[in-house]
Write a protein that holds these residues in place. Structure first.
Motif, PDB file in Angstrom:
ATOM      1  N   MET A  49     -12.107  -3.070  12.960  1.00 45.89           N
ATOM      2  CA  MET A  49     -10.924  -3.662  12.355  1.00 45.89           C
ATOM      3  C   MET A  49     -11.309  -4.445  11.090  1.00 45.89           C
ATOM      4  O   MET A  49     -10.624  -4.365  10.068  1.00 45.89           O
ATOM      5  N   ILE A  50     -12.400  -5.174  11.151  1.00 42.45           N
ATOM      6  CA  ILE A  50     -12.873  -5.938  10.000  1.00 42.45           C
ATOM      7  C   ILE A  50     -13.204  -4.988   8.845  1.00 42.45           C
ATOM      8  O   ILE A  50     -12.826  -5.227   7.701  1.00 42.45           O
ATOM      9  N   ARG A  51     -13.892  -3.897   9.169  1.00 42.38           N
ATOM     10  CA  ARG A  51     -14.262  -2.909   8.156  1.00 42.38           C
ATOM     11  C   ARG A  51     -13.013  -2.282   7.528  1.00 42.38           C
ATOM     12  O   ARG A  51     -12.923  -2.153   6.300  1.00 42.38           O
ATOM     13  N   ASN A  52     -12.044  -1.905   8.348  1.00 38.72           N
ATOM     14  CA  ASN A  52     -10.826  -1.282   7.832  1.00 38.72           C
ATOM     15  C   ASN A  52     -10.043  -2.230   6.915  1.00 38.72           C
ATOM     16  O   ASN A  52      -9.552  -1.832   5.867  1.00 38.72           O
ATOM     17  N   THR A  53      -9.935  -3.487   7.313  1.00 38.05           N
ATOM     18  CA  THR A  53      -9.245  -4.480   6.497  1.00 38.05           C
ATOM     19  C   THR A  53      -9.969  -4.691   5.178  1.00 38.05           C
ATOM     20  O   THR A  53      -9.353  -4.731   4.110  1.00 38.05           O
ATOM     21  N   SER A  54     -11.286  -4.805   5.249  1.00 42.73           N
ATOM     22  CA  SER A  54     -12.084  -4.997   4.045  1.00 42.73           C
ATOM     23  C   SER A  54     -11.978  -3.794   3.118  1.00 42.73           C
ATOM     24  O   SER A  54     -11.883  -3.948   1.890  1.00 42.73           O
ATOM     25  N   LEU A  55     -11.965  -2.601   3.680  1.00 40.26           N
ATOM     26  CA  LEU A  55     -11.834  -1.389   2.880  1.00 40.26           C
ATOM     27  C   LEU A  55     -10.499  -1.372   2.127  1.00 40.26           C
ATOM     28  O   LEU A  55     -10.444  -1.014   0.939  1.00 40.26           O
ATOM     29  N   LYS A  56      -9.425  -1.774   2.789  1.00 43.90           N
ATOM     30  CA  LYS A  56      -8.120  -1.857   2.135  1.00 43.90           C
ATOM     31  C   LYS A  56      -8.146  -2.891   1.016  1.00 43.90           C
ATOM     32  O   LYS A  56      -7.593  -2.668  -0.071  1.00 43.90           O
ATOM     33  N   ASN A  57      -8.793  -4.038   1.276  1.00 44.31           N
ATOM     34  CA  ASN A  57      -8.880  -5.090   0.258  1.00 44.31           C
ATOM     35  C   ASN A  57      -9.696  -4.630  -0.951  1.00 44.31           C
ATOM     36  O   ASN A  57      -9.325  -4.910  -2.094  1.00 44.31           O
ATOM     37  N   VAL A  58     -10.800  -3.939  -0.704  1.00 48.08           N
ATOM     38  CA  VAL A  58     -11.620  -3.411  -1.798  1.00 48.08           C
ATOM     39  C   VAL A  58     -10.809  -2.440  -2.636  1.00 48.08           C
ATOM     40  O   VAL A  58     -10.804  -2.505  -3.867  1.00 48.08           O
ATOM     41  N   SER A  59     -10.103  -1.556  -1.968  1.00 49.09           N
ATOM     42  CA  SER A  59      -9.280  -0.574  -2.667  1.00 49.09           C
ATOM     43  C   SER A  59      -8.230  -1.254  -3.542  1.00 49.09           C
ATOM     44  O   SER A  59      -8.033  -0.873  -4.705  1.00 49.09           O
ATOM     45  N   GLN A  60      -7.562  -2.259  -3.005  1.00 44.53           N
ATOM     46  CA  GLN A  60      -6.543  -2.979  -3.764  1.00 44.53           C
ATOM     47  C   GLN A  60      -7.152  -3.714  -4.955  1.00 44.53           C
ATOM     48  O   GLN A  60      -6.608  -3.696  -6.061  1.00 44.53           O
ATOM     49  N   LEU A  61      -8.295  -4.359  -4.754  1.00 39.24           N
ATOM     50  CA  LEU A  61      -8.944  -5.085  -5.845  1.00 39.24           C
ATOM     51  C   LEU A  61      -9.415  -4.138  -6.945  1.00 39.24           C
ATOM     52  O   LEU A  61      -9.273  -4.435  -8.137  1.00 39.24           O
ATOM     53  N   LEU A  62      -9.972  -2.998  -6.557  1.00 35.13           N
ATOM     54  CA  LEU A  62     -10.389  -2.007  -7.556  1.00 35.13           C
ATOM     55  C   LEU A  62      -9.192  -1.538  -8.369  1.00 35.13           C
ATOM     56  O   LEU A  62      -9.275  -1.381  -9.584  1.00 35.13           O
ATOM     57  N   ASN A  63      -8.092  -1.334  -7.687  1.00 32.33           N
ATOM     58  CA  ASN A  63      -6.869  -0.924  -8.375  1.00 32.33           C
ATOM     59  C   ASN A  63      -6.378  -2.026  -9.314  1.00 32.33           C
ATOM     60  O   ASN A  63      -6.030  -1.761 -10.468  1.00 32.33           O
ATOM     61  N   ASP A  64      -6.358  -3.262  -8.837  1.00 29.21           N
ATOM     62  CA  ASP A  64      -5.891  -4.382  -9.647  1.00 29.21           C
ATOM     63  C   ASP A  64      -6.748  -4.588 -10.895  1.00 29.21           C
ATOM     64  O   ASP A  64      -6.254  -5.009 -11.936  1.00 29.21           O
ATOM     65  N   LEU A  65      -8.039  -4.317 -10.784  1.00 32.51           N
ATOM     66  CA  LEU A  65      -8.969  -4.519 -11.896  1.00 32.51           C
ATOM     67  C   LEU A  65      -9.156  -3.270 -12.754  1.00 32.51           C
ATOM     68  O   LEU A  65     -10.004  -3.250 -13.639  1.00 32.51           O
ATOM     69  N   ASN A  66      -8.382  -2.229 -12.493  1.00 32.00           N
ATOM     70  CA  ASN A  66      -8.502  -0.959 -13.210  1.00 32.00           C
ATOM     71  C   ASN A  66      -9.896  -0.351 -13.066  1.00 32.00           C
ATOM     72  O   ASN A  66     -10.446   0.209 -14.007  1.00 32.00           O
ATOM     73  N   LEU A  67     -10.480  -0.482 -11.894  1.00 31.68           N
ATOM     74  CA  LEU A  67     -11.811   0.068 -11.638  1.00 31.68           C
ATOM     75  C   LEU A  67     -11.752   1.238 -10.663  1.00 31.68           C
ATOM     76  O   LEU A  67     -12.739   1.562 -10.021  1.00 31.68           O
ATOM     77  N   THR A  68     -10.605   1.870 -10.576  1.00 31.42           N
ATOM     78  CA  THR A  68     -10.449   2.995  -9.666  1.00 31.42           C
ATOM     79  C   THR A  68     -11.176   4.218 -10.215  1.00 31.42           C
ATOM     80  O   THR A  68     -11.616   4.249 -11.367  1.00 31.42           O
ATOM     81  N   TYR A  69     -11.254   5.236  -9.402  1.00 33.02           N
ATOM     82  CA  TYR A  69     -11.921   6.477  -9.774  1.00 33.02           C
ATOM     83  C   TYR A  69     -11.345   7.049 -11.077  1.00 33.02           C
ATOM     84  O   TYR A  69     -12.098   7.399 -11.986  1.00 33.02           O
ATOM     85  N   ASN A  70     -10.027   7.113 -11.172  1.00 32.36           N
ATOM     86  CA  ASN A  70      -9.401   7.676 -12.372  1.00 32.36           C
ATOM     87  C   ASN A  70      -9.748   6.871 -13.621  1.00 32.36           C
ATOM     88  O   ASN A  70      -9.989   7.428 -14.686  1.00 32.36           O
TER      89      ASN A  70
END
Length: 152
Positions: A102-123
């Motif tokens: 559960m901790i890993r899944n929550t952290s993964l969602k947070n990482v994904s959101q932060l990458l998106n917010d910072l424009n650091l996504t794959y695209n």
């Protein structure tokens, strides 16, 4: 909606000048990026690695982004610790699901959101790599080299 500061599309001269001025202003603020004091030594190391891998010309960041970058470093550390715990202890512990999942899944969602917010996504990184190829720069995807460094 995010504004692409590196856009090559047809725009008015005023719009192009505004975009260039915004880019210049953001690049001038980059020297103020520092990790949060609340991060531990390893998390500050992750923070510095994140900064090193970001093309600050393509993705200008400022001191306000330090908050999100610090949180990203923290979440990446939590993600790594939870994954290690799952690998060490397994998915099931005493007939119950490992709480690290559960901790890993929550952290993964947070990482994904932060990458998106910072424009650091794959695209966004693909766009930066394509721009560097067009400019005859041999840099590859910086996140790949960062993840390779973490394994060592």
């Amino acid at each position: 909606m995010a504004i692409d500061l590196n856009s090559n599309r047809h725009e008015s001269k005023v719009r192009k000048l505004d975009r260039e001025q915004a880019k210049k202003n953001l690049q001038e603020q980059q020297k103020e990026i520092k990790p949060s004091d609340s991060l531990n030594r390893h998390q500050k190391f992750i923070f510095k690695k994140i900064i090193e891998m970001i093309d600050l010309n393509a993705t200008p960041l400022s001191s306000i982004d330090s908050i999100d970058l610090s949180q990203l470093a923290l979440e990446l550390d939590i993600l790594a610790q939870a994954t290690k715990k799952i690998n060490d202890d397994g998915i099931i512990i005493k007939n119950k699901r490992n709480p690290a999942i559960m901790i890993r899944n929550t952290s993964l969602k947070n990482v994904s959101q932060l990458l998106n917010d910072l424009n650091l996504t794959y695209n966004r990184r693909i766009t930066a790599v394509m721009n560097s190829i067009e400019n005859n720069d041999s840099n590859v995807d910086p996140l790949v080299s960062f993840l390779d460094d973490e394994d060592e």
